[in-house]
Design a protein around this motif. Structure first.
Motif, mmCIF file in Angstrom:
data_model
loop_
_atom_site.group_PDB
_atom_site.id
_atom_site.type_symbol
_atom_site.label_atom_id
_atom_site.label_comp_id
_atom_site.label_asym_id
_atom_site.label_seq_id
_atom_site.Cartn_x
_atom_site.Cartn_y
_atom_site.Cartn_z
ATOM 1 N N PHE A 1 48.231 87.292 91.383
ATOM 2 C CA PHE A 1 48.474 88.392 92.322
ATOM 3 C C PHE A 1 49.802 88.197 93.050
ATOM 4 O O PHE A 1 50.585 89.139 93.216
ATOM 5 C CB PHE A 1 47.320 88.471 93.330
ATOM 6 N N ILE B 1 39.931 92.148 97.581
ATOM 7 C CA ILE B 1 40.220 92.066 96.154
ATOM 8 C C ILE B 1 39.189 92.949 95.453
ATOM 9 O O ILE B 1 38.018 92.597 95.365
ATOM 10 C CB ILE B 1 40.128 90.611 95.658
ATOM 11 N N TRP C 1 48.205 93.339 92.446
ATOM 12 C CA TRP C 1 47.147 93.407 91.437
ATOM 13 C C TRP C 1 47.167 92.143 90.590
ATOM 14 O O TRP C 1 48.130 91.361 90.614
ATOM 15 C CB TRP C 1 47.322 94.625 90.541
ATOM 16 N N ALA C 2 46.094 91.947 89.835
ATOM 17 C CA ALA C 2 46.013 90.837 88.880
ATOM 18 C C ALA C 2 44.772 91.051 88.029
ATOM 19 O O ALA C 2 43.932 91.900 88.327
ATOM 20 C CB ALA C 2 45.953 89.487 89.598
ATOM 21 N N TYR D 1 42.828 95.134 92.166
ATOM 22 C CA TYR D 1 43.977 95.320 93.042
ATOM 23 C C TYR D 1 43.664 94.688 94.391
ATOM 24 O O TYR D 1 42.497 94.465 94.734
ATOM 25 C CB TYR D 1 44.364 96.794 93.185
ATOM 26 N N VAL D 2 44.704 94.384 95.140
ATOM 27 C CA VAL D 2 44.576 93.612 96.373
ATOM 28 C C VAL D 2 45.315 94.336 97.488
ATOM 29 O O VAL D 2 46.421 94.858 97.280
ATOM 30 C CB VAL D 2 45.166 92.183 96.197
#
Length: 484
Positions: free
Chosen positions: A290, A341, A382-383, A393-394
């Protein structure tokens, strides 16, 4: 005019193939925002009326379908133990149902005539998905604040969903049919008028434009509305990671931890130290990935913080059952940062529209948010989980965020809020798309307003019928719901 990337197997691809074979009437290519004289773009919008008259916006003749089956299909991939909570929230009221029924409405909209004027949609533009949030400069702004379903699509899909939400809310407040119509007409007319206004502005001015808390207070119709708005704004300004830490954390064995509030906030069950180590390593790999999606200067800021705890969090109505984590970071052992998250699934619109250009749905959500909001969270990123391949997404949790409680609105309050949301949606579309094309289509008369009003009244009826179907399915045991 932009080309469309069609993925094999999608419903859109199947329709386009059928067009190519002459099996169904050819569909015009979507109109995206572009360059050129404003007059030419206005003309393009007006020309779109010939293919999709504004009167078509009122159409709500949709074939019957199994709404429970559509809801069950949208549960694919969700955490099974949380699905009953989702149904419990939806069955509580017609508006609770509407909030969770983005997938059935997308199914319905796809079966109606639609324009070829495409913009970046929020994808779920009901009135509870608008609210207050902070700019990087710590100004309190108002606008759309949920982008899980964001995707390019026909501009009127967001307008229709927003307008209908006001009818559903007005009915729950017991307001008359005349008031319902007045409220939704004000939403539609404000949207139309502001799209026209934005189409005449400098492109950079549209991008920089912000609907601030101060401007909201200045335009409130009455002193009562100003007092109500001021109270909501004040609560938002006071909602920071520091205030969140006071009630959302506790000390356990000398360590700061997120407070469990089952069944809505709880920690991942870890049965042995080896499993705990694996979980911690997984989380830290995710956070590192992220971090790579943040701009360099924000990475430098983020690197001041250290991860101290992670918990599971149950969110929203439509999102219940999707994976969501609450992560607590600390800097200098006393300055907190809460990040949410949240799982990013394929948009419910992707079955009926060109698929996302982004391989990671977290990036789709984050990019849509940056396009549509006047300013976005500094930690938006995001990650993908390396364990199960799920996209996330964060963003910050509750950082100066606020919402209006529509359940206490009187008729005038709801009308004022409808205008506020109409203005905010107009700006989001003007920022992310071409307001001149939309302005050419909606025009200056009340034809657009009337058609949107007629659709919203009719679809609110359908929403109530669908809600009754869900209640019956719960009563006869077809599905299980859990009341909190």
């Amino acid at each position: 005019m932009a080309a469309i990337n069609v993925q094999p197997g999608s419903e859109w691809a199947a329709n386009e193939t059928a067009c190519a074979l002459g099996q169904i009437e050819s569909r015009p290519q979507p109109l995206f925002h572009g360059r050129g004289p404003r007059a030419a773009r206005i003309h393009a919008g007006k020309a779109a009326r010939g293919r999709f008259p504004r009167s078509s916006l009122a159409h709500c003749e949709i074939p019957e379908r199994d709404v429970v089956a559509l809801l069950e299909a949208s549960n694919e991939g969700r955490l099974a133990e949380l699905i009953p909570i989702r149904y419990g929230r939806m069955v509580a009221s017609p508006f609770g149902f509407y909030r969770g029924a983005a997938a059935p409405m997308a199914f319905d909209l796809a079966r109606l005539p639609r324009s070829d004027i495409f913009v970046q949609l929020t994808g779920d533009a009901h009135l509870a998905n608008f609210g207050l949030f902070a700019s990087p400069e710590r100004r309190v702004l108002f606008g759309p604040n949920d982008f899980d379903e964001t995707l390019p699509g026909p501009f009127e899909w967001d307008v229709r969903r927003l307008a209908t939400s006001f009818v559903v809310a007005a009915r729950e407040r017991g307001f008359s049919t005349a008031v319902q119509r007045e409220v939704v007409r004000r939403c539609a007319s404000t949207f139309r008028q502001h799209v026209n206004m934005f189409s005449e502005m400098d492109v950079l001015d549209v991008w920089y434009h912000q609907l601030t808390a101060d401007s909201m207070l200045a335009t409130a119709d009455t002193s009562k509305e100003r007092r109500m708005e001021r109270a909501v704004v004040t609560r938002a300004r006071n909602r920071t990671s520091h205030t969140e830490m006071v009630h959302a954390t506790t000390m356990i064995a000398g360590h700061l931890r997120i407070r469990d509030e089952a069944p809505l906030v709880y920690h991942y069950p870890i049965s042995n130290p080896r499993e705990a180590e694996l979980f911690e390593a997984t989380v830290r790999h995710f956070i590192a990935d992220f971090r790579d999606t943040l701009p360099d200067e924000r990475r430098a800021l983020f690197d001041r913080f250290e991860l101290v705890d992670v918990a599971i969090r149950v969110v929203g109505v439509g999102s219940v059952g999707t994976r969501c984590w609450l992560a607590l970071f600390m800097a200098d052992e006393k300055y907190p940062l809460f990040l949410q998250i949240k799982e990013a699934r394929a948009s419910v619109l992707e079955r009926y529209l060109p698929p996302s250009r982004y391989a990671n749905h977290g990036q789709r959500v984050a990019t849509g948010q940056r396009l549509l909001q006047s300013a976005s969270d500094i930690f938006l990123g995001w990650a993908t989980s390396q364990v199960n391949g799920i996209d996330f997404y964060v963003r910050q949790l509750r950082d100066m965020k606020g919402a209006f409680d529509v359940s206490v609105f009187d008729e005038r309050d709801l009308s004022e809020y409808a205008a506020l949301c109409g203005q905010a949606l107009a700006h989001a579309m003007a920022k992310a798309g071409d307001p001149a094309v939309i302005a050419g289509y909606v025009g200056s008369s009340e034809a657009f307003d009337e058609s949107i009003t007629r659709f919203a009244m009719a679809y609110a009826d359908r929403n109530e019928r669908d809600w009754q179907v869900l209640k019956f399915a719960i009563k006869n045991g077809r599905i299980h719901a859990m009341r909190e």
